[in-house]
Motif scaffolding. Sequence first.
Motif, PDB file in Angstrom:
ATOM      1  N   ALA A  52       0.834  -1.201   0.000  1.00  0.00           N
ATOM      2  CA  ALA A  52       0.000   0.000   0.000  1.00  0.00           C
ATOM      3  C   ALA A  52       0.872   1.256   0.000  1.00  0.00           C
ATOM      4  O   ALA A  52       0.570   2.230  -0.690  1.00  0.00           O
ATOM      5  CB  ALA A  52      -0.929  -0.005   1.210  1.00  0.00           C
ATOM      6  N   GLN A  53       1.960   1.226   0.754  1.00  0.00           N
ATOM      7  CA  GLN A  53       2.876   2.365   0.801  1.00  0.00           C
ATOM      8  C   GLN A  53       3.524   2.582  -0.563  1.00  0.00           C
ATOM      9  O   GLN A  53       3.606   3.720  -1.044  1.00  0.00           O
ATOM     10  CB  GLN A  53       3.950   2.131   1.851  1.00  0.00           C
ATOM     11  CG  GLN A  53       4.948   3.249   1.963  1.00  0.00           C
ATOM     12  CD  GLN A  53       6.050   2.949   2.953  1.00  0.00           C
ATOM     13  OE1 GLN A  53       6.181   1.830   3.441  1.00  0.00           O
ATOM     14  NE2 GLN A  53       6.859   3.940   3.256  1.00  0.00           N
ATOM     15  N   ALA A  54       3.961   1.527  -1.201  1.00  0.00           N
ATOM     16  CA  ALA A  54       4.608   1.640  -2.511  1.00  0.00           C
ATOM     17  C   ALA A  54       3.644   2.193  -3.556  1.00  0.00           C
ATOM     18  O   ALA A  54       4.016   3.057  -4.365  1.00  0.00           O
ATOM     19  CB  ALA A  54       5.144   0.284  -2.947  1.00  0.00           C
ATOM     20  N   LYS A  55       2.396   1.727  -3.531  1.00  0.00           N
ATOM     21  CA  LYS A  55       1.406   2.225  -4.484  1.00  0.00           C
ATOM     22  C   LYS A  55       1.133   3.708  -4.261  1.00  0.00           C
ATOM     23  O   LYS A  55       1.035   4.481  -5.216  1.00  0.00           O
ATOM     24  CB  LYS A  55       0.102   1.441  -4.360  1.00  0.00           C
ATOM     25  CG  LYS A  55       0.163   0.061  -4.944  1.00  0.00           C
ATOM     26  CD  LYS A  55      -1.178  -0.617  -4.790  1.00  0.00           C
ATOM     27  CE  LYS A  55      -1.188  -2.015  -5.335  1.00  0.00           C
ATOM     28  NZ  LYS A  55      -2.520  -2.641  -5.165  1.00  0.00           N
ATOM     29  N   TYR A  56       1.008   4.102  -3.001  1.00  0.00           N
ATOM     30  CA  TYR A  56       0.743   5.503  -2.690  1.00  0.00           C
ATOM     31  C   TYR A  56       1.875   6.397  -3.201  1.00  0.00           C
ATOM     32  O   TYR A  56       1.633   7.416  -3.842  1.00  0.00           O
ATOM     33  CB  TYR A  56       0.544   5.701  -1.191  1.00  0.00           C
ATOM     34  CG  TYR A  56       0.444   7.148  -0.796  1.00  0.00           C
ATOM     35  CD1 TYR A  56      -0.657   7.909  -1.174  1.00  0.00           C
ATOM     36  CD2 TYR A  56       1.455   7.768  -0.084  1.00  0.00           C
ATOM     37  CE1 TYR A  56      -0.753   9.250  -0.834  1.00  0.00           C
ATOM     38  CE2 TYR A  56       1.367   9.108   0.262  1.00  0.00           C
ATOM     39  CZ  TYR A  56       0.264   9.845  -0.115  1.00  0.00           C
ATOM     40  OH  TYR A  56       0.176  11.168   0.211  1.00  0.00           O
TER      41      TYR A  56
END
Length: 74
Positions: A52-56
């Motif tokens: 989720a952090q990488a996508k954000y």
Amino acid sequence: MGFLRRKSIRKEFDEKLIQQLFKQKEEWNRQKKLVANSVEPSPDILFELKLAQAKYFFYLREAKKRNLRLNNWK
């Protein structure tokens, strides 16, 4: 004529990008709360948090490349 169409398509995709950015930020925050409330988070939960952090950050970098102003949205 083609220039106007290209401009409207760009604006449409910019709006979609901003929507995805805000949606992904909410997902990342949800995952962070889940990990914070867990006594011993499983590797799957930690993986989902990193994903989720990488996508954000991907969406954020893309918005920065396109010079989008986020204060006019949402």
